[in-house]
Motif scaffolding. Structure first.
Motif, PDB file in Angstrom:
ATOM      1  N   GLN A   1      -2.410 -13.527   0.942  1.00  0.00           N
ATOM      2  CA  GLN A   1      -3.658 -13.575   1.699  1.00  0.00           C
ATOM      3  C   GLN A   1      -4.690 -12.563   1.193  1.00  0.00           C
ATOM      4  OE1 GLN A   1      -1.574 -12.889   5.476  1.00  0.00           O
ATOM      5  NE2 GLN A   1      -2.582 -14.747   6.231  1.00  0.00           N
ATOM      6  N   CYS A   2      -4.247 -11.589   0.434  1.00  0.00           N
ATOM      7  CA  CYS A   2      -5.110 -10.496  -0.008  1.00  0.00           C
ATOM      8  C   CYS A   2      -5.593 -10.645  -1.436  1.00  0.00           C
ATOM      9  CB  CYS A   2      -4.368  -9.173   0.137  1.00  0.00           C
ATOM     10  SG  CYS A   2      -3.902  -8.856   1.846  1.00  0.00           S
ATOM     11  N   SER A   3      -5.043 -11.584  -2.163  1.00  0.00           N
ATOM     12  CA  SER A   3      -5.397 -11.758  -3.562  1.00  0.00           C
ATOM     13  C   SER A   3      -6.889 -12.049  -3.707  1.00  0.00           C
ATOM     14  CB  SER A   3      -4.582 -12.897  -4.167  1.00  0.00           C
ATOM     15  OG  SER A   3      -4.808 -12.975  -5.549  1.00  0.00           O
ATOM     16  N   GLY A   4      -7.542 -11.266  -4.567  1.00  0.00           N
ATOM     17  CA  GLY A   4      -8.954 -11.448  -4.833  1.00  0.00           C
ATOM     18  C   GLY A   4      -9.891 -10.913  -3.765  1.00  0.00           C
ATOM     19  N   ARG A   5      -9.363 -10.219  -2.787  1.00  0.00           N
ATOM     20  CA  ARG A   5     -10.189  -9.694  -1.700  1.00  0.00           C
ATOM     21  C   ARG A   5     -10.404  -8.198  -1.869  1.00  0.00           C
ATOM     22  NH1 ARG A   5      -8.220 -12.550   3.670  1.00  0.00           N
ATOM     23  NH2 ARG A   5     -10.330 -12.071   4.333  1.00  0.00           N
ATOM     24  N   GLU A   6     -11.483  -7.704  -1.283  1.00  0.00           N
ATOM     25  CA  GLU A   6     -11.810  -6.276  -1.312  1.00  0.00           C
ATOM     26  C   GLU A   6     -11.085  -5.587  -0.163  1.00  0.00           C
ATOM     27  OE1 GLU A   6     -13.928  -4.658  -3.480  1.00  0.00           O
ATOM     28  OE2 GLU A   6     -14.213  -6.520  -4.602  1.00  0.00           O
ATOM     29  N   ILE A   7     -10.190  -4.671  -0.502  1.00  0.00           N
ATOM     30  CA  ILE A   7      -9.425  -3.948   0.508  1.00  0.00           C
ATOM     31  C   ILE A   7      -9.785  -2.475   0.418  1.00  0.00           C
ATOM     32  CG2 ILE A   7      -7.099  -3.300   1.266  1.00  0.00           C
ATOM     33  CD1 ILE A   7      -6.259  -6.035  -0.122  1.00  0.00           C
ATOM     34  N   GLU A   8     -10.080  -1.896   1.566  1.00  0.00           N
ATOM     35  CA  GLU A   8     -10.409  -0.473   1.612  1.00  0.00           C
ATOM     36  C   GLU A   8      -9.498   0.199   2.628  1.00  0.00           C
ATOM     37  OE1 GLU A   8     -14.355   2.382   1.815  1.00  0.00           O
ATOM     38  OE2 GLU A   8     -14.520   0.279   2.397  1.00  0.00           O
ATOM     39  N   THR A   9      -8.818   1.225   2.185  1.00  0.00           N
ATOM     40  CA  THR A   9      -7.926   1.989   3.056  1.00  0.00           C
ATOM     41  C   THR A   9      -8.631   3.271   3.475  1.00  0.00           C
ATOM     42  OG1 THR A   9      -6.931   3.281   1.280  1.00  0.00           O
ATOM     43  CG2 THR A   9      -5.936   1.116   1.745  1.00  0.00           C
ATOM     44  N   ILE A  10      -7.992   4.034   4.316  1.00  0.00           N
ATOM     45  CA  ILE A  10      -8.566   5.310   4.755  1.00  0.00           C
ATOM     46  C   ILE A  10      -8.849   6.215   3.563  1.00  0.00           C
ATOM     47  CG2 ILE A  10      -6.293   6.360   5.205  1.00  0.00           C
ATOM     48  CD1 ILE A  10      -9.526   6.943   7.259  1.00  0.00           C
ATOM     49  N   GLU A  11      -8.047   6.117   2.522  1.00  0.00           N
ATOM     50  CA  GLU A  11      -8.263   6.950   1.338  1.00  0.00           C
ATOM     51  C   GLU A  11      -9.583   6.631   0.639  1.00  0.00           C
ATOM     52  OE1 GLU A  11      -3.763   6.780   1.834  1.00  0.00           O
ATOM     53  OE2 GLU A  11      -5.392   5.323   1.940  1.00  0.00           O
ATOM     54  N   GLY A  12     -10.089   5.423   0.818  1.00  0.00           N
ATOM     55  CA  GLY A  12     -11.315   5.006   0.154  1.00  0.00           C
ATOM     56  C   GLY A  12     -12.578   5.204   0.978  1.00  0.00           C
ATOM     57  N   ILE A  13     -12.423   5.557   2.237  1.00  0.00           N
ATOM     58  CA  ILE A  13     -13.590   5.698   3.113  1.00  0.00           C
ATOM     59  C   ILE A  13     -14.254   7.042   2.881  1.00  0.00           C
ATOM     60  CG2 ILE A  13     -14.300   5.939   5.523  1.00  0.00           C
ATOM     61  CD1 ILE A  13     -12.400   3.652   6.139  1.00  0.00           C
ATOM     62  N   ARG A  14     -15.550   6.977   2.674  1.00  0.00           N
ATOM     63  CA  ARG A  14     -16.313   8.189   2.373  1.00  0.00           C
ATOM     64  C   ARG A  14     -17.439   8.437   3.381  1.00  0.00           C
ATOM     65  NH1 ARG A  14     -12.382   9.000  -0.141  1.00  0.00           N
ATOM     66  NH2 ARG A  14     -12.106   8.766  -2.367  1.00  0.00           N
ATOM     67  N   ASP A  15     -17.390   7.805   4.538  1.00  0.00           N
ATOM     68  CA  ASP A  15     -18.445   7.972   5.544  1.00  0.00           C
ATOM     69  C   ASP A  15     -18.257   9.305   6.253  1.00  0.00           C
ATOM     70  OD1 ASP A  15     -20.071   7.935   7.871  1.00  0.00           O
ATOM     71  OD2 ASP A  15     -20.159   5.755   7.745  1.00  0.00           O
ATOM     72  N   THR A  16     -19.046  10.275   5.849  1.00  0.00           N
ATOM     73  CA  THR A  16     -18.869  11.617   6.399  1.00  0.00           C
ATOM     74  C   THR A  16     -19.298  11.725   7.855  1.00  0.00           C
ATOM     75  OG1 THR A  16     -20.988  12.301   5.474  1.00  0.00           O
ATOM     76  CG2 THR A  16     -19.015  12.785   4.169  1.00  0.00           C
TER      77      THR A  16
ATOM     78  N   LYS B   1      -0.454   6.447   1.569  1.00  0.00           N
ATOM     79  CA  LYS B   1       0.290   6.724   2.797  1.00  0.00           C
ATOM     80  C   LYS B   1      -0.593   6.930   4.028  1.00  0.00           C
ATOM     81  CE  LYS B   1       4.248   7.055   0.520  1.00  0.00           C
ATOM     82  NZ  LYS B   1       5.413   6.263   0.743  1.00  0.00           N
ATOM     83  N   GLY B   2      -1.921   6.929   3.847  1.00  0.00           N
ATOM     84  CA  GLY B   2      -2.822   7.119   4.975  1.00  0.00           C
ATOM     85  C   GLY B   2      -2.782   5.979   5.968  1.00  0.00           C
TER      86      GLY B   2
ATOM     87  N   LEU C   1       0.828  -1.212   0.000  1.00  0.00           N
ATOM     88  CA  LEU C   1       0.000   0.000   0.000  1.00  0.00           C
ATOM     89  C   LEU C   1       0.859   1.258   0.000  1.00  0.00           C
ATOM     90  CD1 LEU C   1      -2.747  -1.002   2.595  1.00  0.00           C
ATOM     91  CD2 LEU C   1      -2.985  -0.860   0.100  1.00  0.00           C
ATOM     92  N   ARG C   2       1.825   1.321   0.903  1.00  0.00           N
ATOM     93  CA  ARG C   2       2.604   2.546   1.078  1.00  0.00           C
ATOM     94  C   ARG C   2       3.675   2.733   0.007  1.00  0.00           C
ATOM     95  NH1 ARG C   2       2.173   5.507   5.436  1.00  0.00           N
ATOM     96  NH2 ARG C   2       4.371   6.060   5.434  1.00  0.00           N
TER      97      ARG C   2
ATOM     98  N   CYS D   1      -1.801  14.307  17.231  1.00  0.00           N
ATOM     99  CA  CYS D   1      -0.846  14.277  16.117  1.00  0.00           C
ATOM    100  C   CYS D   1      -1.497  13.704  14.864  1.00  0.00           C
ATOM    101  CB  CYS D   1       0.405  13.497  16.490  1.00  0.00           C
ATOM    102  SG  CYS D   1       0.236  11.705  16.418  1.00  0.00           S
ATOM    103  N   GLY D   2      -2.562  12.912  15.019  1.00  0.00           N
ATOM    104  CA  GLY D   2      -3.291  12.354  13.886  1.00  0.00           C
ATOM    105  C   GLY D   2      -2.773  11.020  13.384  1.00  0.00           C
ATOM    106  N   TYR D   3      -1.715  10.502  13.957  1.00  0.00           N
ATOM    107  CA  TYR D   3      -1.124   9.269  13.455  1.00  0.00           C
ATOM    108  C   TYR D   3      -2.066   8.074  13.608  1.00  0.00           C
ATOM    109  CZ  TYR D   3       2.829   6.531  11.846  1.00  0.00           C
ATOM    110  OH  TYR D   3       3.663   5.742  11.096  1.00  0.00           O
ATOM    111  N   CYS D   4      -2.776   8.007  14.717  1.00  0.00           N
ATOM    112  CA  CYS D   4      -3.670   6.878  14.978  1.00  0.00           C
ATOM    113  C   CYS D   4      -5.037   7.048  14.327  1.00  0.00           C
ATOM    114  CB  CYS D   4      -3.859   6.691  16.472  1.00  0.00           C
ATOM    115  SG  CYS D   4      -4.738   8.072  17.272  1.00  0.00           S
ATOM    116  N   THR D   5      -5.363   8.265  13.924  1.00  0.00           N
ATOM    117  CA  THR D   5      -6.709   8.578  13.450  1.00  0.00           C
ATOM    118  C   THR D   5      -7.165   7.714  12.276  1.00  0.00           C
ATOM    119  OG1 THR D   5      -6.395  10.832  14.243  1.00  0.00           O
ATOM    120  CG2 THR D   5      -8.222  10.448  12.736  1.00  0.00           C
ATOM    121  N   PRO D   6      -6.368   7.510  11.223  1.00  0.00           N
ATOM    122  CA  PRO D   6      -6.853   6.671  10.119  1.00  0.00           C
ATOM    123  C   PRO D   6      -7.264   5.269  10.572  1.00  0.00           C
ATOM    124  CG  PRO D   6      -4.898   7.853   9.436  1.00  0.00           C
ATOM    125  CD  PRO D   6      -5.048   8.080  10.915  1.00  0.00           C
ATOM    126  N   GLY D   7      -6.485   4.652  11.431  1.00  0.00           N
ATOM    127  CA  GLY D   7      -6.822   3.313  11.918  1.00  0.00           C
ATOM    128  C   GLY D   7      -8.114   3.301  12.713  1.00  0.00           C
ATOM    129  N   MET D   8      -8.329   4.342  13.505  1.00  0.00           N
ATOM    130  CA  MET D   8      -9.565   4.418  14.283  1.00  0.00           C
ATOM    131  C   MET D   8     -10.774   4.648  13.391  1.00  0.00           C
ATOM    132  SD  MET D   8      -8.641   6.280  17.813  1.00  0.00           S
ATOM    133  CE  MET D   8      -7.369   5.662  18.895  1.00  0.00           C
TER     134      MET D   8
END
Length: 161
Positions: free
Chosen positions: A70-85, A38-39, A31-32, A99-106
């Protein structure tokens, strides 16, 4: 022992991506480094902090523990793809980050939980975030987010009266 490269088709944020990689290469690195997403953060690298959380087939998982095969053929969504306002606005409006470092994971973890069942209590949301740590101890804002996103248990309190 020689490294064997294979091509893995991953669905990242709704788009299919073919990634040539050693099967034991970690998803976080793909991903990175390869996809420049980088999110998703790297922190503990042993699945304890939640900074690298992504949704895999709708379920929150640590990208530092997932291998390419383990990820082949699976649906992966990162923070960049989340649109839940609702979730992202709650984080912003409640000041739930330092600092915001943990925020994407949360945000990813909460998104996964609330997509499964939008009717979550504050306690259920808090329990669902047990794999996410904030090193800045910014939990005051986080508690306000959980309160805001949770379904109120007033019907239970009314029944007791």
């Amino acid at each position: 022992m020689t490294e064997k490269t294979a091509e893995y088709t991953l669905s990242i944020n709704g788009s299919d991506v073919v990634v040539p990689a050693d099967g034991s290469r970690r998803l976080i690195d793909i991903l990175r480094e390869d996809l420049q997403l980088k999110g998703t953060k790297i922190s503990c690298e042993i699945g304890r902090c939640g900074a690298c959380m992504v949704l895999v087939d709708g379920r929150a998982m640590n990208a530092c523990l997932l291998m390419a095969y383990q990820c082949s053929g699976r649906e992966i969504e990162t923070i960049e793809g989340i649109r839940d306002t609702d979730i992202t606005e709650a984080f912003l409006e409640e000041g739930a980050m330092q600092c915001g470092y943990c925020t994407p994971g949360m945000v990813v973890s909460l998104t996964g939980m609330l997509r499964q069942d939008r009717e979550r209590t504050r306690e259920e949301l808090e329990e669902g975030l047990t794999g996410n740590l904030c090193r800045c101890t910014g939990y005051g804002g986080m508690h306000r987010v959980l309160e805001r996103l949770s379904v109120k248990e007033s019907h239970e309190r009314s029944a007791v009266r």
